[in-house]
Scaffold this active site. Structure first.
Site, PDB file in Angstrom:
ATOM      1  N   LYS A 119       0.864  -1.180   0.000  1.00 48.01           N
ATOM      2  CA  LYS A 119       0.000   0.000   0.000  1.00 48.01           C
ATOM      3  C   LYS A 119       0.900   1.230   0.000  1.00 48.01           C
ATOM      4  O   LYS A 119       1.947   1.249   0.667  1.00 48.01           O
ATOM      5  CB  LYS A 119      -0.871  -0.028   1.255  1.00 48.01           C
ATOM      6  CG  LYS A 119      -1.856   1.139   1.371  1.00 48.01           C
ATOM      7  CD  LYS A 119      -2.783   0.944   2.567  1.00 48.01           C
ATOM      8  CE  LYS A 119      -3.800   2.080   2.648  1.00 48.01           C
ATOM      9  NZ  LYS A 119      -4.705   1.937   3.805  1.00 48.01           N
ATOM     10  N   SER A 164      -9.510   2.403   3.183  1.00 47.07           N
ATOM     11  CA  SER A 164      -8.616   3.105   2.300  1.00 47.07           C
ATOM     12  C   SER A 164      -7.680   2.189   1.503  1.00 47.07           C
ATOM     13  O   SER A 164      -7.029   2.644   0.562  1.00 47.07           O
ATOM     14  CB  SER A 164      -7.781   4.113   3.084  1.00 47.07           C
ATOM     15  OG  SER A 164      -7.028   3.463   4.062  1.00 47.07           O
ATOM     16  N   SER A 196      -9.868  -0.031   7.319  1.00 44.67           N
ATOM     17  CA  SER A 196      -9.309   0.087   5.975  1.00 44.67           C
ATOM     18  C   SER A 196      -8.654  -1.137   5.384  1.00 44.67           C
ATOM     19  O   SER A 196      -8.282  -1.111   4.216  1.00 44.67           O
ATOM     20  CB  SER A 196      -8.299   1.247   5.944  1.00 44.67           C
ATOM     21  OG  SER A 196      -8.987   2.454   6.121  1.00 44.67           O
TER      22      SER A 196
END
Lengths: 483, 483, 95
Positions: free
Chosen positions: A76, A151, A175
C-alpha cells in the site's frame, strides 16, 4: 498461475514448477494488461521486482530459501519504500521518493519477497472508497462501476483481480477489513502494536495498524509471520515475542465459543447480508463451535468517537507537510504564510482538508473536553464492552459492512453517510483488538464479508477459525468474472 | 508611588546527552548544517520518536537537586504550531504531567535571602535554527539542533528584584553544571532565560500585567533587561497607560526592550498527549539509584568551603558556583596546602587571565598542580607575591613548573639581609633630597614616605627583594638618620 | 454544533490551509454535519471514566544514549524542494 493462492505459489516455487522470475514476469504482464481497468497500482516497480526475483531464484537454488523467498508482494502506497515513490495517494507526496524503507518493507525484503509495486489508496488513508486518491478512483474488479472500499482499495482490488497474490494494507477504522469484504478477499488487522508502524505514514497514531491482504487465511498467516514483531524504532511496538501464525491453523474449533453482538445483527441490517452471516455461523457450528448472543452496547458511539480521535491525531500528524523539507511546494511563495497555506491547499484533497479541520477544531482550547477527551472516555467504555464480552466468548462474529460495494460517486458528496459504512469496523481500532474479514458469500453478485474479532494478540486463533471456515466453504476461491 | 517588581523566570537548559531526545543523531555543537539531523529529526513521513534514557536520568537528577517531587508517570504532549525550525509542526513537550514537580532553590543577594519556588520542570525538544543571512531573499534552516533535549524550569513569580533574578539564574547554572547535565555555555545557547516581569503598587495583592523578555543569555543582561523593562512599565503606567501582555526582546546595545513581531498571535497550541509515545513510568528504586549518583551540590560545597577552608561566605560562594572551577580550586588547595592563598589566586590572577582570553577554566593552560606549585614558592618565601605574578605569566604563555621558570629566569627572591642592606645604603646615598624630607617630617607622617624608598630598592633588585625584609631594614636605617 | 464562516476561517488559519472563497460554504456545511454527528457523544454519561489514550496499557521504553545516526545530509536532502549550502530554504523568517 495467477489464480493460485500465495500458499499454492510457495509450493510451486519449492517444487520447481515455476521460477520466481517467471512468476514475477507473469504478474507484471497482467498488471500492465489489466490494471488500466481497475487503477489499483499507483507505481509498478518491474526492474526492482525482476532483480529481487533473480536473487530469490539464486537463493532457492543454493538451498537458502525461506518461507517467503521469491513470492510477490504489493505495498500500500503509505509504506515508505527506499528510492521508490511513496505517495500516500496524495499530490502532496507525488514527487516523494522515500530515502528509507518502512520496517514492514524491510522485513519483506529480508524475507526474499518480490515487490511488484505500490497500490492505490484513499488519500492519507482517509476514506472508505478509494475515491479520494490523487491518482483517481480505484475500481472494484467485481463491478468496475463500484468502489473497492478503502482506504486500502488498491491492495484489495489488486488481490481480487489476481494482479498479485498478496498485498499489504493498513487499517485505522476498517481500511483492511472493509475493502477485503467488498472485494471478496481475506484481510486481517492485527492487535495494535503487533506490526511496526515505523515507515508507515501516520494517519491516526493510536489507531493505525498494518496488516496482510490475500486470498486466504493461510496466506495471511504466512504474511503475518513476516510482518509481525517488536521494532525498537517504534515506541508503540508491542514487546512481545513473534509466533508462527500457521502453527494453529489446523486446530479443531470444536468447543469454540462464538459471540454475536445483538447490535450487529439488528433489524436495520440488510437482510441479505444478515442471511449470509447466519449461514457462515451455521458452518462454524457444524465444526463444533457454539454460538451465543452478546451485547456491545456502545457500538454506535464508535462512530462519533472515531471521527474525533482520528481527525485530531491526523491534524497533528499532517502538520509536517509544509513544503520545506520534502513533498509538494507551491511555486514562488511570497512569504512564510503563503508557503504553508498554498502548499497545503494545493497538496491536500477535500476529504483530508475536512478531517484536518475537524481535528484542529476538536483540539482547540474550550472544545478539548467536550470532544477529544470525551471521545477517549467513550473509547475506554467500548474497550470495557469488549473485555466483558471476552469473558464469555472466544471470538466475536458479525458482518464486516452494512452494505456491499456502493457505486462510485454515490457517497462522495455526503461524508457523514460514508462514515456510517464503518459502523462494524471502527470499534476494534478504538479498542486495539485484532479483526479479520473473510468472504462469506455474495449479495446481488457482490461479495460480502464475515468479520471475526479476537481478544488482544489472538491473531492465531482468528486465523485458525477463518482457515477452518475456508476448509468447508469456497467463497475465498471465487474471483470476479473474467479474472 | 512605591512600586514592587515581580519576576518569574523560565529557563531552558540544554541537556548534555550524546544524542537527541527522540533520535540517535548526535547533539555535538558546531557541526555543518543538517549533518546531525536524521530522518526522525527531519520529520520524514512515517518516522517515530524513541525516548533517550539519559535525558530522563538527567531530568530526575535536576529534580532531586531542587528538592522536587519526581513525576512517576510523565506524559509527553504535542504543542502544535507552524514554524520552519519546527519540522513536525508540533513540539513534543510535557504539560499536565511533567517529570519534575514542585521544588525550590535558596538564593542570597545583598538584600537578603529568599527561597524561590519552582513550579515544575519538564522535558521537551529543542527546535532548529533559522539563519537570517540572505539566500536571495530566503532564510536558511539548520535542523541540527532540532530534537536536542531541554528541560524547561519554570519558577513561581517569587523574585522581587533584577538582582534576585540574576542570582537565581546563577544558582540554576551552578546546579546544572555541577550535576554535569549541562555544559553551561550560555554564549552557545546551552542555557536561555525568559523573564516574566510585572510591577504593582507596593502592598497590592494582585499581580500587574506581565511582559515576557525572551531569550536572554547572560546574567548581566538579565539584570539590565529587567531594570529597563521595569522602568518602562512604571513610566507607562504613571503616564496613564496600560502594560500590554506581550513578548519583548532585549537589545543590549540600546539597553532597551522592544515588542516582538508576534509570531504566535491568536495561537491555540491544541495540546494533547502524543500518541506515538507512552507514559514514562519510574519507580522509587530507579529514583534512589539516581540520587546515589548525585555529586556534591553547590550549596553543600559552599558550606564545606566555609568550614573546611575558612573562606568567607562570598569567596566560598564564588568558588563553589561552577563545578569545573570548584574542582580546580580544590586541586590547587591540595597541591599548595593554603586554601586562602589559593582562593585569592583562583579568583584573582587566574580569573583575570581566563576572562581576558575568553576561555573556560577547563581549557586553562595552567594546571591546578602547576599553580599549586607556584603558591608553595610564595609560602616558602622563594619568591614574593609580585614576582609570582611574573612567573604565572610565563606559565600561562610558555608552560613549565614554577621551579623551572624561577630557575631559568633567575627570579629567586633576595632575602639575604646583608645584600639588602647594601642596596638600601646605595639608595639612601643617592636619594639625598628625599632623605632630607623624611628627616624633616613629623614622625607619624614618615610611614607614608617609605614608599618612595621601597620603590627604589625594588627597582634596584629587579623586584626580587623580599618586601618584608626591605621594609624593616629601610625603616631602621632611615630612622637611624633622624636621630 | 453548528459552525459559521468565521469559525471555519479561524480553523483554516490554525491549520495553515488557504481555502478557496467558493469552497467555504461547502466546508462549513460539511464540518457542521460532522460535528452534529459527533455531538451524539454527549448523550453518554462518562463521569469518572479515565480516557483511553493508548489501547494497550504500556509504558514508554527507554533508548540507550548512543549515536546510531551519522551524517545523511546528501541522501535526505535529495527530496528537498529548496536547499543551499546544506540549509533548507524558506521565505524570509522575520523575528
Amino acid at each position: 498461475m495467477h489464480t493460485k493462492s500465495l500458499t499454492e505459489l510457495a509450493a510451486a516455487l519449492n517444487s520447481g514448477t515455476v521460477s520466481s522470475v517467471e512468476l514475477t514476469q507473469a504478474f507484471l504482464e497482467r498488471i500492465t494488461a489489466l490494471d488500466p481497468k481497475f487503477n489499483s497500482f499507483i507505481t509498478t516497480t518491474p526492474e526492482i521486482a525482476l532483480e529481487q526475483a533473480k536473487a530469490a531464484d539464486a537463493a532457492r537454488a543454493s538451498g537458502r530459501a525461506g518461507d517467503y523467498t521469491g513470492l510477490p508482494i504489493a505495498h500500500k502506497d503509505l509504506f515508505c519504500t527506499e528510492g521508490v515513490r511513496t505517495s500516500c495517494g496524495s499530490k502532496m507526496l507525488d514527487n516523494f521518493e522515500s530515502p528509507y524503507d518502512a520496517t514492514v518493507v524491510a522485513k519483506f525484503k529480508a524475507a526474499g519477497a518480490v515487490m511488484l509495486g505500490k497500490t492505490n489508496m484513499d488519500e492519507f488513508a482517509m476514506g472508505s472508497s478509494n475515491e479520494s486518491s490523487f491518482y483517481g478512483a480505484c475500481r472494484n474488479p467485481w463491478d468496475t462501476q463500484r468502489v473497492p472500499g478503502g482506504s486500502s482499495g488498491g491492495s484489495a482490488a489488486a488481490v481480487a483481480a489476481r494482479l498479485t497474490p498478496a498485498a499489504t494494507g493498513s487499517d485505522t477504522g476498517g481500511s483492511i477489513r472493509q475493502p477485503a469484504a467488498l472485494c471478496g478477499i481475506t484481510g486481517i488487522k492485527p492487535t495494535y502494536g503487533r506490526v511496526s508502524r515505523y515507515g508507515m505514514v501516520a494517519y491516526a497514531s493510536s489507531l493505525d495498524q498494518g496488516g496482510p491482504m490475500a486470498q486466504t487465511a493461510e496466506d495471511c498467516a504466512l504474511m503475518l509471520n513476516v510482518m509481525a514483531g517488536f521494532d525498537k524504532m517504534d515506541s508503540t511496538s508491542a514487546q512481545r515475542d513473534a509466533e508462527d501464525y500457521r502453527a494453529k491453523l489446523n486446530d479443531s474449533i470444536a468447543g469454540l465459543r462464538i459471540g454475536i453482538p445483538k447490535e450487529y445483527l439488528s433489524d436495520d441490517l440488510d437482510p441479505q447480508i444478515a442471511e449470509r452471516v447466519q449461514a457462515a455461523i451455521r458452518e462454524l457450528e457444524t465444526l463444533g463451535a457454539s454460538v451465543k448472543e452478546i451485547s456491545l452496547p456502545r457500538t454506535r458511539m464508535s462512530i462519533p468517537a472515531y471521527y474525533i480521535i482520528a481527525p485530531a491525531e491526523a491534524s497533528s500528524n499532517l502538520s509536517r507537510f509544509d513544503g520545506v523539507r520534502y513533498g509538494h511546494r507551491c511555486d514562488n511563495p511570497k512569504d512564510l504564510m503563503d508557503l504553508y497555506t498554498r502548499t497545503r491547499q494545493e497538496g491536500f484533497g477535500a476529504e483530508v482538508k475536512r478531517r484536518i479541520m475537524v481535528g484542529t477544531y476538536a483540539l482547540c482550547a474550550g472544545y478539548y473536553d467536550a470532544y477529544y477527551n470525551k471521545a477517549q472516555q467513550i473509547r475506554r467504555l467500548i474497550q470495557q464492552d469488549f473485555l466483558a464480552a471476552f469473558n464469555e466468548v472466544d471470538v466475536i462474529l458479525g458482518p464486516t459492512t452494512p452494505h456491499p460495494a456502493f457505486k462510485l460517486g454515490e457517497k462522495s458528496n455526503d461524508p457523514v453517510s460514508m462514515y456510517m459504512e464503518d459502523i462494524f469496523t471502527l470499534s476494534l481500532n478504538l479498542a486495539g483488538l485484532p479483526g479479520m474479514s473473510v468472504p462469506c458469500g455474495t449479495v446481488s453478485g457482490l461479495p460480502v464479508g464475515l468479520q471475526l474479532i479476537g481478544n488482544y494478540f489472538d491473531e492465531a486463533k482468528l486465523l485458525n477459525v477463518a482457515h477452518q471456515f475456508q476448509q468447508v466453504t469456497d467463497w475465498h476461491k471465487h474471483a470476479p468474472t473474467g479474472i | 508611588m512605591e512600586w514592587e517588581t515581580v519576576i518569574g523566570l523560565e529557563i531552558h537548559v540544554q541537556l548534555s546527552t550524546q544524542t537527541k531526545i527522540f533520535s540517535g543523531a548526535s547533539t555535538a555543537f558546531g557541526a555543518e548544517p543538517n549533518t546531525q539531523a536524521c530522518a526522525v529529526d527531519l520529520a520524514l513521513p512515517g518516522t517515530l520518536p524513541v525516548f533517550n534514557e539519559n535525558a530522563q536520568r538527567m531530568a530526575i537528577m535536576f529534580g532531586l537537586a531542587i528538592n522536587a517531587e519526581i513525576g512517576k508517570r510523565a506524559v509527553f504532549e504535542r504543542k502544535n504550531y507552524f514554524y520552519p525550525d519546527l519540522p513536525k509542526g508540533y513540539q513534543t513537550t510535557q504539560l499536565e504531567r511533567p517529570v519534575v514537580g514542585e521544588g525550590y532553590v535558596d538564593i542570597t543577594t545583598e538584600d537578603g535571602s529568599r527561597r524561590v519556588r519552582i513550579h515544575h520542570a519538564h522535558l521537551e525538544e529543542d527546535a532548529g535554527k533559522s539563519l537570517h543571512e540572505d539566500f536571495h531573499g530566503m532564510s536558511g534552516i539548520d535542523l541540527n539542533r532540532a530534537g536536542t533535549p531541554l528541560i524547561e524550569i519554570v519558577s513561581e513569580p517569587d523574585m522581587r528584584s533584577s538582582k534576585e533574578a540574576a542570582e537565581y539564574a546563577r544558582k540554576i547554572h551552578a546546579i546544572v553544571t555541577t550535576l554535569g547535565i549541562c555544559d553551561g555555555n550560555m554564549a552557545e545557547g546551552s542555557m536561555r532565560c525568559d523573564c516574566n516581569v510585572s510591577v504593582r503598587p507596593k502592598g497590592q495583592q494582585e499581580y500587574g500585567t506581565r511582559t515576557e523578555l525572551k531569550n536572554i543569555n547572560s546574567f548581566r543582561f538579565i539584570e539590565r533587561a529587567i531594570d529597563t523593562e521595569v522602568a518602562r512599565q512604571i513610566d507607562l503606567i504613571e503616564d496613564g497607560g496600560k502594560v500590554v501582555q506581550e513578548t519583548r526582546l532585549y537589545d543590549p546595545d540600546r539597553n532597551e526592550t522592544r515588542s516582538m513581531r508576534s509570531k504566535e498571535d491568536a495561537n491555540d497550541y491544541r495540546y494533547f498527549p502524543c500518541p506515538d509515545l507512552l507514559p514514562v513510568v519510574v519507580d522509587d528504586s530507579y529514583i534512589e539509584a539516581i540520587r546515589a549518583t548525585l555529586p556534591e551540590l553547590p550549596d553543600a560545597r559552599r558550606e564545606r568551603f566555609i568550614s573546611d577552608y575558612n573562606l568567607s561566605e562570598y569567596d566560598a560562594g564564588v568558588l563553589s558556583a561552577y563545578r569545573p572551577q570548584a574542582d580546580y580550586y580544590e586541586a590547587v588547595v591540595a597541591s599548595s596546602s593554603d586554601a586562602k592563598l589559593a582562593a585569592n589566586w583562583v579568583m584573582g590572577e587566574l580569573a583575570k587571565n581566563l576572562n581576558a582570553t575568553d576561555i573556560d577554566i577547563r581549557e586553562c593552560p595552567v594546571s591546578a598542580e602547576q599553580l599549586g606549585g607556584l603558591l608553595q614558592r610564595i609560602k616558602d618565601n622563594t619568591i614574593s607575591g609580585n614576582i609570582a605574578k611574573k612567573v604565572f605569566e610565563h606559565m600561562w604563555s610558555d608552560g613549565g613548573s614554577a621551579d623551572e621558570i624561577i630557575e631559568a629566569k633567575g627570579l629567586k627572591q633576595v632575602t639575604d639581609t646583608g645584600a639588602i642592606e647594601k642596596v638600601i645604603d646605595e639608595v639612601i646615598a643617592k636619594a639625598g633630597p628625599q632623605v632630607e624630607q623624611y628627616k624633616a617630617a613629623e614622625p607619624d607622617k614618615r610611614g607614608k614616605m617609605i614608599g618612595f624608598f621601597m620603590g627604589q630598592v625594588m627597582k634596584a633588585t629587579g623586584g626580587k627583594a623580599n618586601p618584608g625584609a626591605v621594609t624593616g631594614l629601610l625603616k631602621q636605617k632611615l630612622d637611624a638618620l633622624c636621630d | 454544533m453548528s459552525l459559521d464562516r468565521s469559525d471555519v476561517e479561524r480553523i483554516a488559519y490554525l491549520a495553515r490551509l488557504a481555502l478557496d472563497e467558493q469552497d467555504i460554504p461547502q466546508y462549513t456545511e460539511n464540518l457542521s454535519n460532522i460535528l452534529k454527528l459527533v455531538d451524539e457523544m454527549q448523550a453518554i454519561d462518562t463521569t469518572g471514566v479515565e480516557p483511553l489514550a493508548h489501547p494497550l496499557d504500556g509504558e514508554q521504553r527507554l533508548r540507550a544514549d548512543e549515536i546510531t545516526e551519522l551524517n545523511q545530509r546528501d541522501q535526505l536532502q535529495k527530496v528537498a524542494p529548496a536547499t543551499e549550502e546544506g540549509l533548507f530554504l524558506v521565505p524570509k523568517v522575520i523575528e
